[in-house]
Structures are given as C-alpha cells and as structure tokens.
Scaffold this motif. Structure first.
Motif, PDB file in Angstrom:
ATOM      1  N   GLY A 274     -10.865 -10.672   1.595  1.00 50.71           N
ATOM      2  CA  GLY A 274     -12.278 -11.085   1.667  1.00 50.71           C
ATOM      3  C   GLY A 274     -12.379 -12.598   1.862  1.00 50.71           C
ATOM      4  N   ASN A 275     -11.563 -13.349   1.145  1.00 49.76           N
ATOM      5  CA  ASN A 275     -11.545 -14.812   1.314  1.00 49.76           C
ATOM      6  C   ASN A 275     -11.065 -15.199   2.710  1.00 49.76           C
ATOM      7  OD1 ASN A 275     -12.481 -15.427  -1.187  1.00 49.76           O
ATOM      8  ND2 ASN A 275     -10.532 -16.073  -2.055  1.00 49.76           N
ATOM      9  N   ALA A 276     -10.041 -14.479   3.185  1.00 46.92           N
ATOM     10  CA  ALA A 276      -9.521 -14.779   4.535  1.00 46.92           C
ATOM     11  C   ALA A 276     -10.650 -14.609   5.553  1.00 46.92           C
ATOM     12  CB  ALA A 276      -8.345 -13.856   4.856  1.00 46.92           C
ATOM     13  N   PHE A 277     -11.481 -13.584   5.367  1.00 50.73           N
ATOM     14  CA  PHE A 277     -12.642 -13.395   6.266  1.00 50.73           C
ATOM     15  C   PHE A 277     -13.632 -14.543   6.090  1.00 50.73           C
ATOM     16  CE2 PHE A 277     -12.587  -8.420   6.206  1.00 50.73           C
ATOM     17  CZ  PHE A 277     -11.404  -8.439   6.934  1.00 50.73           C
ATOM     18  N   LYS A 278     -13.946 -14.814   4.808  1.00 43.93           N
ATOM     19  CA  LYS A 278     -15.002 -15.797   4.502  1.00 43.93           C
ATOM     20  C   LYS A 278     -14.688 -17.184   5.050  1.00 43.93           C
ATOM     21  CE  LYS A 278     -15.868 -15.919  -0.016  1.00 43.93           C
ATOM     22  NZ  LYS A 278     -16.135 -15.692  -1.443  1.00 43.93           N
ATOM     23  N   TYR A 279     -13.409 -17.551   4.968  1.00 44.14           N
ATOM     24  CA  TYR A 279     -13.046 -18.925   5.332  1.00 44.14           C
ATOM     25  C   TYR A 279     -12.354 -19.003   6.695  1.00 44.14           C
ATOM     26  CZ  TYR A 279     -14.372 -19.547   0.508  1.00 44.14           C
ATOM     27  OH  TYR A 279     -15.085 -19.540  -0.662  1.00 44.14           O
ATOM     28  N   SER A 280     -12.640 -18.021   7.579  1.00 39.97           N
ATOM     29  CA  SER A 280     -12.059 -18.019   8.929  1.00 39.97           C
ATOM     30  C   SER A 280     -13.176 -17.898   9.954  1.00 39.97           C
ATOM     31  CB  SER A 280     -11.162 -16.791   9.115  1.00 39.97           C
ATOM     32  OG  SER A 280     -10.041 -16.870   8.309  1.00 39.97           O
ATOM     33  N   ARG A 302      -2.292 -13.806   5.397  1.00 36.80           N
ATOM     34  CA  ARG A 302      -2.267 -15.040   6.193  1.00 36.80           C
ATOM     35  C   ARG A 302      -3.506 -15.099   7.078  1.00 36.80           C
ATOM     36  NH1 ARG A 302       2.009 -18.197   8.438  1.00 36.80           N
ATOM     37  NH2 ARG A 302       1.389 -19.120  10.403  1.00 36.80           N
ATOM     38  N   ASP A 303      -4.188 -16.248   7.057  1.00 37.98           N
ATOM     39  CA  ASP A 303      -5.350 -16.373   7.946  1.00 37.98           C
ATOM     40  C   ASP A 303      -5.220 -17.616   8.821  1.00 37.98           C
ATOM     41  OD1 ASP A 303      -6.594 -18.735   6.738  1.00 37.98           O
ATOM     42  OD2 ASP A 303      -7.075 -17.467   5.016  1.00 37.98           O
ATOM     43  N   GLU A 304      -6.147 -17.726   9.765  1.00 35.14           N
ATOM     44  CA  GLU A 304      -6.138 -18.889  10.674  1.00 35.14           C
ATOM     45  C   GLU A 304      -7.401 -19.708  10.446  1.00 35.14           C
ATOM     46  OE1 GLU A 304      -6.128 -16.648  14.278  1.00 35.14           O
ATOM     47  OE2 GLU A 304      -3.941 -16.565  14.366  1.00 35.14           O
ATOM     48  N   TYR A 321     -13.745 -23.205  -9.473  1.00 31.12           N
ATOM     49  CA  TYR A 321     -13.412 -24.225  -8.473  1.00 31.12           C
ATOM     50  C   TYR A 321     -13.893 -23.807  -7.083  1.00 31.12           C
ATOM     51  CZ  TYR A 321     -11.166 -27.720  -5.688  1.00 31.12           C
ATOM     52  OH  TYR A 321     -10.964 -28.754  -4.815  1.00 31.12           O
ATOM     53  N   ARG A 322     -14.609 -24.703  -6.415  1.00 29.54           N
ATOM     54  CA  ARG A 322     -15.032 -24.471  -5.033  1.00 29.54           C
ATOM     55  C   ARG A 322     -14.661 -25.697  -4.218  1.00 29.54           C
ATOM     56  NH1 ARG A 322     -19.468 -21.716  -2.910  1.00 29.54           N
ATOM     57  NH2 ARG A 322     -17.761 -20.572  -1.989  1.00 29.54           N
ATOM     58  N   SER A 323     -14.171 -25.437  -3.029  1.00 33.60           N
ATOM     59  CA  SER A 323     -13.697 -26.545  -2.209  1.00 33.60           C
ATOM     60  C   SER A 323     -14.841 -27.476  -1.785  1.00 33.60           C
ATOM     61  CB  SER A 323     -13.026 -25.960  -0.971  1.00 33.60           C
ATOM     62  OG  SER A 323     -12.900 -26.950   0.004  1.00 33.60           O
ATOM     63  N   PRO A 324     -14.581 -28.802  -1.762  1.00 33.60           N
ATOM     64  CA  PRO A 324     -15.619 -29.722  -1.289  1.00 33.60           C
ATOM     65  C   PRO A 324     -15.714 -29.727   0.247  1.00 33.60           C
ATOM     66  CG  PRO A 324     -13.674 -30.927  -2.042  1.00 33.60           C
ATOM     67  CD  PRO A 324     -13.371 -29.479  -2.238  1.00 33.60           C
ATOM     68  N   GLY A 332     -20.924 -18.119   0.374  1.00 30.22           N
ATOM     69  CA  GLY A 332     -21.352 -17.883  -1.012  1.00 30.22           C
ATOM     70  C   GLY A 332     -20.171 -17.612  -1.928  1.00 30.22           C
ATOM     71  N   GLY A 333     -20.355 -17.798  -3.215  1.00 34.18           N
ATOM     72  CA  GLY A 333     -19.282 -17.490  -4.173  1.00 34.18           C
ATOM     73  C   GLY A 333     -19.395 -18.369  -5.404  1.00 34.18           C
ATOM     74  N   LEU A 334     -18.747 -17.928  -6.482  1.00 31.33           N
ATOM     75  CA  LEU A 334     -18.811 -18.692  -7.736  1.00 31.33           C
ATOM     76  C   LEU A 334     -17.509 -19.428  -8.023  1.00 31.33           C
ATOM     77  CD1 LEU A 334     -20.567 -16.134 -10.130  1.00 31.33           C
ATOM     78  CD2 LEU A 334     -21.556 -18.213  -9.196  1.00 31.33           C
ATOM     79  N   GLY A 335     -16.498 -19.180  -7.213  1.00 32.61           N
ATOM     80  CA  GLY A 335     -15.204 -19.809  -7.479  1.00 32.61           C
ATOM     81  C   GLY A 335     -14.455 -19.117  -8.612  1.00 32.61           C
ATOM     82  N   LEU A 336     -14.597 -17.767  -8.675  1.00 33.67           N
ATOM     83  CA  LEU A 336     -13.941 -17.030  -9.761  1.00 33.67           C
ATOM     84  C   LEU A 336     -12.853 -16.077  -9.259  1.00 33.67           C
ATOM     85  CD1 LEU A 336     -17.048 -16.004 -11.902  1.00 33.67           C
ATOM     86  CD2 LEU A 336     -15.457 -17.876 -12.288  1.00 33.67           C
ATOM     87  N   GLY A 337     -12.966 -15.676  -7.986  1.00 35.01           N
ATOM     88  CA  GLY A 337     -12.075 -14.637  -7.458  1.00 35.01           C
ATOM     89  C   GLY A 337     -10.600 -14.959  -7.622  1.00 35.01           C
ATOM     90  N   LEU A 338     -10.204 -16.174  -7.257  1.00 36.83           N
ATOM     91  CA  LEU A 338      -8.776 -16.500  -7.330  1.00 36.83           C
ATOM     92  C   LEU A 338      -8.298 -16.634  -8.766  1.00 36.83           C
ATOM     93  CD1 LEU A 338      -8.265 -19.052  -4.398  1.00 36.83           C
ATOM     94  CD2 LEU A 338      -7.585 -16.647  -4.508  1.00 36.83           C
ATOM     95  N   TYR A 339      -9.194 -17.154  -9.645  1.00 38.19           N
ATOM     96  CA  TYR A 339      -8.841 -17.265 -11.069  1.00 38.19           C
ATOM     97  C   TYR A 339      -8.559 -15.860 -11.624  1.00 38.19           C
ATOM     98  CZ  TYR A 339      -9.538 -17.853 -16.093  1.00 38.19           C
ATOM     99  OH  TYR A 339      -9.385 -17.825 -17.452  1.00 38.19           O
TER     100      TYR A 339
HETATM  101  P1  ADP Z   1     -15.136 -18.121  -4.020  1.00 35.73           P
HETATM  102  O1  ADP Z   1     -14.544 -17.751  -2.697  1.00 35.73           O
HETATM  103  O2  ADP Z   1     -16.042 -17.077  -4.562  1.00 35.73           O
HETATM  104  O3  ADP Z   1     -15.701 -19.494  -4.052  1.00 35.73           O
HETATM  105  P2  ADP Z   1     -12.416 -18.003  -5.027  1.00 35.73           P
HETATM  106  O4  ADP Z   1     -11.922 -18.193  -6.401  1.00 35.73           O
HETATM  107  O5  ADP Z   1     -12.049 -16.742  -4.348  1.00 35.73           O
HETATM  108  O6  ADP Z   1     -13.979 -18.187  -5.100  1.00 35.73           O
HETATM  109  O7  ADP Z   1     -11.905 -19.226  -4.156  1.00 35.73           O
HETATM  110  C1  ADP Z   1     -11.981 -20.554  -4.687  1.00 35.73           C
HETATM  111  C2  ADP Z   1     -12.018 -21.565  -3.567  1.00 35.73           C
HETATM  112  O8  ADP Z   1     -10.766 -21.558  -2.881  1.00 35.73           O
HETATM  113  C3  ADP Z   1     -13.052 -21.267  -2.495  1.00 35.73           C
HETATM  114  O9  ADP Z   1     -14.305 -21.794  -2.837  1.00 35.73           O
HETATM  115  C4  ADP Z   1     -12.453 -21.936  -1.280  1.00 35.73           C
HETATM  116  O10 ADP Z   1     -12.766 -23.286  -1.304  1.00 35.73           O
HETATM  117  C5  ADP Z   1     -10.946 -21.829  -1.497  1.00 35.73           C
HETATM  118  N1  ADP Z   1     -10.349 -20.705  -0.723  1.00 35.73           N
HETATM  119  C6  ADP Z   1     -10.070 -19.471  -1.177  1.00 35.73           C
HETATM  120  N2  ADP Z   1      -9.512 -18.716  -0.222  1.00 35.73           N
HETATM  121  C7  ADP Z   1      -9.414 -19.507   0.872  1.00 35.73           C
HETATM  122  C8  ADP Z   1      -8.919 -19.302   2.204  1.00 35.73           C
HETATM  123  N3  ADP Z   1      -8.399 -18.138   2.590  1.00 35.73           N
HETATM  124  N4  ADP Z   1      -8.989 -20.359   3.063  1.00 35.73           N
HETATM  125  C9  ADP Z   1      -9.499 -21.550   2.673  1.00 35.73           C
HETATM  126  N5  ADP Z   1      -9.999 -21.804   1.437  1.00 35.73           N
HETATM  127  C10 ADP Z   1      -9.948 -20.778   0.549  1.00 35.73           C
END
Ligand code: ADP
Length: 382
Positions: A274-280, A302-304, A321-324, A332-339
């Motif tokens: 889902g993240n690979a989709f969101k950030y590609s 792996r994403d591009e 944590y959410r990337s600047p 959208g997102g709360l920054g919880l998925g990876l945690y």
């Molecule tokens: P969310 O995506 O809901 O913000 P996550 O915990 O899944 O929360 O991800 C935290 C942060 O890590 C994201 O806000 C994003 O900045 C970065 N991130 C996660 N996956 C990717 C990815 N595949 N490519 C680039 N940045 C990513």
C-alpha cells in the motif's frame, strides 16, 4: 528556579558548619545537624533534595539515616561522608542505595561537584517519572479515543449498508416511476462513496487501536504453520485489484514454511505494498519477491517511487513519523503503518527494514525465521 534543599549530618560541629557555608554560597538552602536523632526528625518533617550524612554518628549508624530517607522520600539522593577507615562501609552504603560517597576531609570542589551531580540525577529521575506518566496517559488516551471512535463508526457503516440495500431495491422495482429509480441509483452511488470514506476512517482507527494494544502488550498472535509463498501470492493478487494503475510483479522461488499469525503477516505486507502505491507514480512498478536461504525467508517490496532521504531510513519506523518530503504532502496517513508492521514482525522473531534503491525508490525487507528453525530454537530454549 526552586532552591535546592540539602540536609548535612555530621557529629563534628565544625565539619557540618563548613559544608553548610560552602553549599549556601552556591545558593542551596542547607540545614545542618550534629546527631542521627536530629537528622531523623528533620527527614520525617521535610523533603530534602540531597541528604549528606556521616557514616559514623555518635548516636546511630549513618545507614539508618540513609534507610529512613529512602523509605520516606525515594527521590531524595543520599551521599555518605566517610573517613578512610570506613571505606568498606561506604561501599556497603552504595550497595544499599546511596548515590555516592565523599572521603573526609574532602576538597571543596569535589564536594560541590558531587552535590551538583546528585542534584542533576534527582532532576533527571523526576523528569523520567513525569515522562513515563505522560506516556501512560498518551497510551490510555489512544486506547480510549480509538474505542470510542470505532463504536459509532461501526454503526454508521451498518446503517449505510441497510440504506444501500433499500436504494437498490427501489432502483430495481418495476412499480416505481423511472425518475425515482434513477434518483435511487444516484443515491446508491453517493452512499458507495460515503462507504469508501468510512472504510478509510475505519482503517485509521484500527491503526490507532493496534498501536495502543501493541504498547500495552495486548496483541495475541495466533500462530500456525503457513507457507509464506502463498501469503505473498494472495496479497499480490488482492493488492493488484485495489491498485489504480501500479503494476505488481511477483518473484517467488519455491515454498517458505513459517510459523506465523497469517492475518498479521498479511497486514504487514499489505501495508508495505500500500505504501509502495501511495509513494509512487500511478503507473509505477512494484516488485514483490520472496526467497528463502538457510534459516530465513525474506520478502522484499521494491518500488520506483519518491524514495526516502538517507537520514530517514530508520526514522520512518517511528511512531507518527511522516516524511517532510513535499511530494508526500497529498498522501493521507497517520504515520503508524510502519511502526505497527515492525512490531508485528518483531513478535515473529523477524526483522523489517528499509533500503534506498540505487536508482529511484525504496525497498523494504521482511525477514522471518523458517518453520523448522523456529521450532528447533524453541525446543532448544524450552
Ligand atoms: P503513513 O504512510 O500512513 O504516513 P507509515 O508508517 O506507513 O505511515 O509510513 C511512515 C512514513 O514513511 C510515510 O509518511 C512516508 O513518509 C514514508 N514511507 C513509507 N513507505 C514509503 C515508500 N514506499 N516510499 C517512500 N516513503 C515511504
């Protein structure tokens, strides 16, 4: 800033008075007494930041002063004053909870430095207690808020299903005029949109619930032997259907039996894909591969996409944590998925980490122990 309160206990009047004068010059509020009995009276009536006591008092043992201090004021720091002869008892006092000791006659700088360290330690200990309390409050709030939000949302989703069923009955009814049926169809489409949004909201609330349960150790893993290759294939198929244009490619070599909570591992992989989709970009390629070697199986996603900055590779696993990166602003997102994902993988004795690709994008790796390895380990440590 509040003045530091120090109690000095020494049966030699001159020593007590000198220490008092030195510490008062540094701004402390100092009470000096010359007997153990007076010291106990002071300790029972006032809270001191530091108690500096001679080990050998005429009327009682300095250790008693130490114990009484610890019993009544666990945050107060106790320092023992001792002569060379009683160094052994000073060591015993340290073992019994004294923070430090000073050998008499001690030099002024040493005295001030020791008291300074003791005060700093007390301040840090108090700060730690405050932060732990705040952390507990935050976890309680998270748990309460997510439960309170989940209950009405479940009801809203249920009512929406009922309304949609009614709308579709109306739009399909032959005894209803055409304009009404067309209106019912439009209402059904609107309800479908509302339904999609409420599902998104439910996912966010479930993430909050997961965090609070994980932090309270209340997530039970339902372990069974599963083939990770099957899990990867199923997640790839399901996520491909949800994709708005990204293409998933799978590379799976053979089987990879693991002992795992299948739903939770699917949650981790769905989150990564889902993240690979969101950030590609919309037509970006996502590669999902599995290989088993030796004792582990590794799934890589792996994403591009936009990639992560060098300093963020670890930070992205932090809570909220959410990337600047401005390119992630619209996502959208709360920054919880990876945690959550990292916690789940850790509970399977595995590891989840990210790597910047040489070209564009990111690769996430999940390593899990193969089933025979894990049962062998468990048998060994049982
Ligand atoms: P969310 O995506 O809901 O913000 P996550 O915990 O899944 O929360 O991800 C935290 C942060 O890590 C994201 O806000 C994003 O900045 C970065 N991130 C996660 N996956 C990717 C990815 N595949 N490519 C680039 N940045 C990513």
């Amino acid at each position: 800033m509040a003045t530091n309160k120090v109690l000095v206990v020494d049966d030699e009047q001159s020593v007590a008075t000198t220490i008092k004068a030195i510490l008062e010059l540094d701004g402390s509020d100092v009470t000096a007494v010359t007997s153990g009995k007076e010291a106990l009276t002071q300790i029972r009536e006032h809270e001191f930041d530091v108690v500096l006591t001679d080990l050998r008092l005429d009327d009682l043992d300095g250790i008693e002063v130490l114990h009484e201090t610890q019993k009544l004021w666990p945050d107060t720091v106790a320092i023992m004053l001792t002569g060379y002869a009683s160094l052994e008892s000073a060591v015993a006092a340290l073992r019994g909870g004294a923070y430090d000791y000073l050998i008499k006659p001690s030099d002024v700088d040493e005295l001030r430095a020791t008291i300074g360290r003791a005060l700093e330690r007390r301040r840090l200990r108090q700060r730690l207690v405050e932060l732990e309390q705040l952390d507990r409050l935050k976890t309680q709030f998270l748990s309460m808020a997510s439960h309170e939000l989940r209950t009405p949302l479940t009801a809203v989703s249920g009512f929406m299903q009922i309304a949609r069923r009614r709308m579709s009955r109306l739009s399909g009814a032959t005894d209803v005029p055409e304009p009404w049926r067309a209106e019912a169809q439009r209402a059904d489409a609107t309800l479908e949109m509302a339904n999609r949004q409420s599902k998104k909201l439910a996912r966010l609330i479930d993430e909050l619930l997961d965090v609070s349960r994980l932090q309270q150790g209340r997530v039970e893993m339902r372990l069974a032997e599963v083939d990770l290759a099957d899990v990867v294939r199923e997640v790839a198929e399901r996520m491909q259907i949800l994709s708005k244009g990204n293409q998933i490619e799978t590379k799976i070599a053979g089987t990879a039996p693991i002992v795992a909570d299948r739903d939770r591992i699917e949650q981790v992989l769905e989150n990564l894909v889902g993240n690979a989709f969101k950030y590609s970009p919309e037509n970006g390629r996502v590669e999902l591969s599995l290989h088993a070697s030796g004792v582990n199986a590794t799934v890589s996603v792996r994403d591009e996409g936009i990639g992560v900055a060098p300093g963020e590779v670890e930070k992205i696993f932090g809570l909220f944590y959410r990337s600047p990166d401005p390119r992630a602003d619209h996502v959208g997102g709360l920054g919880l998925g990876l945690y959550i994902s990292r916690e789940i993988v850790a509970r399977h004795h595995g590891r989840l980490w990210a790597e910047r690709n040489a070209g564009a994008g990111t690769t996430f790796h999940v390593t899990l122990p193969l089933a025979q390895v894990r049962s062998h380990e468990e048998a060994r440590t049982a």
